[in-house]
Write a protein that holds these residues in place. Structure first.
Motif, PDB file in Angstrom:
ATOM      1  N   GLU A  84      -3.930  11.392  -9.017  1.00 37.59           N
ATOM      2  CA  GLU A  84      -4.702  11.503 -10.260  1.00 37.59           C
ATOM      3  C   GLU A  84      -4.478  10.286 -11.160  1.00 37.59           C
ATOM      4  OE1 GLU A  84      -1.934  13.971  -9.851  1.00 37.59           O
ATOM      5  OE2 GLU A  84      -3.231  14.667  -8.240  1.00 37.59           O
ATOM      6  N   LYS A  85      -3.215   9.854 -11.250  1.00 36.17           N
ATOM      7  CA  LYS A  85      -2.881   8.697 -12.089  1.00 36.17           C
ATOM      8  C   LYS A  85      -3.516   7.426 -11.518  1.00 36.17           C
ATOM      9  CE  LYS A  85       0.802   6.504 -14.562  1.00 36.17           C
ATOM     10  NZ  LYS A  85       1.931   6.849 -15.367  1.00 36.17           N
ATOM     11  N   LEU A  86      -3.453   7.261 -10.202  1.00 38.24           N
ATOM     12  CA  LEU A  86      -4.038   6.088  -9.569  1.00 38.24           C
ATOM     13  C   LEU A  86      -5.544   6.062  -9.773  1.00 38.24           C
ATOM     14  CD1 LEU A  86      -3.564   3.562  -7.875  1.00 38.24           C
ATOM     15  CD2 LEU A  86      -3.765   4.976  -5.826  1.00 38.24           C
ATOM     16  N   GLU A  87      -6.208   7.187  -9.576  1.00 39.07           N
ATOM     17  CA  GLU A  87      -7.660   7.254  -9.775  1.00 39.07           C
ATOM     18  C   GLU A  87      -8.028   6.964 -11.226  1.00 39.07           C
ATOM     19  OE1 GLU A  87      -9.020  11.002  -8.183  1.00 39.07           O
ATOM     20  OE2 GLU A  87      -8.615  10.373  -6.125  1.00 39.07           O
ATOM     21  N   ALA A  88      -7.240   7.488 -12.170  1.00 41.60           N
ATOM     22  CA  ALA A  88      -7.496   7.226 -13.588  1.00 41.60           C
ATOM     23  C   ALA A  88      -7.348   5.740 -13.899  1.00 41.60           C
ATOM     24  CB  ALA A  88      -6.559   8.058 -14.458  1.00 41.60           C
ATOM     25  N   LEU A  89      -6.311   5.115 -13.334  1.00 43.27           N
ATOM     26  CA  LEU A  89      -6.116   3.680 -13.550  1.00 43.27           C
ATOM     27  C   LEU A  89      -7.269   2.862 -12.979  1.00 43.27           C
ATOM     28  CD1 LEU A  89      -2.332   2.929 -12.912  1.00 43.27           C
ATOM     29  CD2 LEU A  89      -3.639   2.394 -14.966  1.00 43.27           C
ATOM     30  N   LEU A  90      -7.714   3.226 -11.789  1.00 40.23           N
ATOM     31  CA  LEU A  90      -8.810   2.481 -11.155  1.00 40.23           C
ATOM     32  C   LEU A  90     -10.110   2.604 -11.950  1.00 40.23           C
ATOM     33  CD1 LEU A  90      -8.072   3.211  -7.397  1.00 40.23           C
ATOM     34  CD2 LEU A  90      -7.835   1.018  -8.579  1.00 40.23           C
ATOM     35  N   LYS A  91     -10.239   3.645 -12.758  1.00 42.81           N
ATOM     36  CA  LYS A  91     -11.439   3.844 -13.577  1.00 42.81           C
ATOM     37  C   LYS A  91     -11.311   3.200 -14.958  1.00 42.81           C
ATOM     38  CE  LYS A  91     -12.706   8.150 -11.313  1.00 42.81           C
ATOM     39  NZ  LYS A  91     -12.755   9.610 -11.420  1.00 42.81           N
ATOM     40  N   ASP A  92     -10.110   2.875 -15.387  1.00 45.52           N
ATOM     41  CA  ASP A  92      -9.853   2.301 -16.713  1.00 45.52           C
ATOM     42  C   ASP A  92      -9.455   0.833 -16.544  1.00 45.52           C
ATOM     43  OD1 ASP A  92      -8.913   1.528 -19.227  1.00 45.52           O
ATOM     44  OD2 ASP A  92      -7.835   3.412 -19.569  1.00 45.52           O
ATOM     45  N   LYS A  93     -10.453  -0.042 -16.611  1.00 47.50           N
ATOM     46  CA  LYS A  93     -10.240  -1.466 -16.328  1.00 47.50           C
ATOM     47  C   LYS A  93      -9.150  -2.078 -17.206  1.00 47.50           C
ATOM     48  CE  LYS A  93     -12.818  -5.774 -15.855  1.00 47.50           C
ATOM     49  NZ  LYS A  93     -14.142  -6.396 -15.870  1.00 47.50           N
TER      50      LYS A  93
ATOM     51  N   ASP B  65       0.840  -1.201   0.000  1.00 44.72           N
ATOM     52  CA  ASP B  65       0.000   0.000   0.000  1.00 44.72           C
ATOM     53  C   ASP B  65       0.876   1.252   0.000  1.00 44.72           C
ATOM     54  OD1 ASP B  65      -2.319  -1.534   0.051  1.00 44.72           O
ATOM     55  OD2 ASP B  65      -2.474  -1.473   2.232  1.00 44.72           O
ATOM     56  N   GLU B  66       1.942   1.226   0.776  1.00 47.43           N
ATOM     57  CA  GLU B  66       2.867   2.358   0.846  1.00 47.43           C
ATOM     58  C   GLU B  66       3.475   2.643  -0.529  1.00 47.43           C
ATOM     59  OE1 GLU B  66       7.053   3.471   3.056  1.00 47.43           O
ATOM     60  OE2 GLU B  66       5.691   2.091   4.076  1.00 47.43           O
ATOM     61  N   ALA B  67       3.840   1.602  -1.260  1.00 43.15           N
ATOM     62  CA  ALA B  67       4.406   1.764  -2.601  1.00 43.15           C
ATOM     63  C   ALA B  67       3.372   2.350  -3.558  1.00 43.15           C
ATOM     64  CB  ALA B  67       4.917   0.428  -3.122  1.00 43.15           C
ATOM     65  N   ILE B  68       2.148   1.850  -3.478  1.00 43.74           N
ATOM     66  CA  ILE B  68       1.092   2.345  -4.362  1.00 43.74           C
ATOM     67  C   ILE B  68       0.758   3.797  -4.037  1.00 43.74           C
ATOM     68  CG2 ILE B  68      -1.343   2.051  -5.010  1.00 43.74           C
ATOM     69  CD1 ILE B  68      -0.860  -1.004  -4.717  1.00 43.74           C
ATOM     70  N   ASN B  69       0.872   4.176  -2.777  1.00 39.47           N
ATOM     71  CA  ASN B  69       0.605   5.567  -2.390  1.00 39.47           C
ATOM     72  C   ASN B  69       1.606   6.548  -2.985  1.00 39.47           C
ATOM     73  OD1 ASN B  69      -1.711   4.983  -0.955  1.00 39.47           O
ATOM     74  ND2 ASN B  69      -0.623   4.719   0.977  1.00 39.47           N
ATOM     75  N   LYS B  70       2.732   6.049  -3.501  1.00 45.35           N
ATOM     76  CA  LYS B  70       3.718   6.914  -4.162  1.00 45.35           C
ATOM     77  C   LYS B  70       3.255   7.335  -5.558  1.00 45.35           C
ATOM     78  CE  LYS B  70       7.668   4.692  -1.896  1.00 45.35           C
ATOM     79  NZ  LYS B  70       8.859   3.840  -2.137  1.00 45.35           N
ATOM     80  N   VAL B  71       2.308   6.580  -6.136  1.00 44.47           N
ATOM     81  CA  VAL B  71       1.766   6.925  -7.454  1.00 44.47           C
ATOM     82  C   VAL B  71       0.928   8.186  -7.283  1.00 44.47           C
ATOM     83  CG1 VAL B  71       0.242   6.170  -9.322  1.00 44.47           C
ATOM     84  CG2 VAL B  71       1.739   4.518  -8.181  1.00 44.47           C
ATOM     85  N   PRO B  72       1.118   9.184  -8.163  1.00 47.19           N
ATOM     86  CA  PRO B  72       0.291  10.395  -8.052  1.00 47.19           C
ATOM     87  C   PRO B  72      -1.198  10.043  -8.015  1.00 47.19           C
ATOM     88  CG  PRO B  72       2.028  10.705  -9.672  1.00 47.19           C
ATOM     89  CD  PRO B  72       2.069   9.258  -9.267  1.00 47.19           C
TER      90      PRO B  72
END
Length: 169
Positions: free
Chosen positions: A83-92, A74-81
């Motif tokens: 906006e980019k993380l939210e965009a990825l979670l919306k684009d299957k 989770d700590e590593a994933i939190n390093k992703v900006p």
């Protein structure tokens, strides 16, 4: 004084044996769980588990495998900006591509990983493996824990998210 020393030695010995038994029980318990359940139970991969669900990959990683997963915490994933993380979670489709880039077919233990300089992921592209001075990096991400065995493969913990080379988002 000898008696105190003997008792102290016995207590330390029992603690060491107890710790070894606990470690072996934990390892055996993981070998009875699939990759997804092992990751969820570890408590440090909640975002990864959520992403696997969003990408429709949970059942795949619960399958027979075997798989090798380079799992960002989770700590590593939190390093992703954000906006980019939210965009990825919306684009299957994009999310599935990124997640598949963390998975290699087969069960590749740490002793084997250090002999490689790359590995082809189930996404189709290869990751670069660099082993130097007892440390391993996957595309520059540090491997922080290895050989978490599961009934359908193995997990190696990494400290960053791996992005496929053709990632343009």
């Amino acid at each position: 004084m000898r008696r105190i020393f003997s008792v102290a030695s016995a207590v330390i010995g029992l603690c060491l044996v107890g710790g070894l038994i606990s470690y072996r029980r934990a390892a055996a318990a993981n070998e009875e769980k699939d990759i997804v359940q092992t990751a969820i139970d570890a408590g440090q991969f909640q975002t990864l588990a959520r992403a696997l669900g969003a990408a429709g990959l949970v059942e795949t990683l619960k399958g027979d495998g075997p798989f090798t997963v380079f799992a960002p915490t989770d700590e590593a994933i939190n390093k992703v900006p954000k906006e980019k993380l939210e965009a990825l979670l919306k684009d299957k489709e994009a999310l599935a591509a990124v997640l598949k880039y963390h998975v290699v077919s087969g069960k590749v233990m740490a002793a084997d990983v250090v002999k490689l300089d790359s590995a082809k992921t189930v996404q189709g592209e290869s990751v670069t493996i660099e082993a130097k001075e007892g440390k391993v990096k996957i595309n520059g991400a540090n491997v922080t824990k290895t050989d978490i065995e599961c009934k359908n493969g193995v997990i190696h913990v990494i400290d960053a998210v791996l992005l496929p080379p053709d990632d343009t988002k």
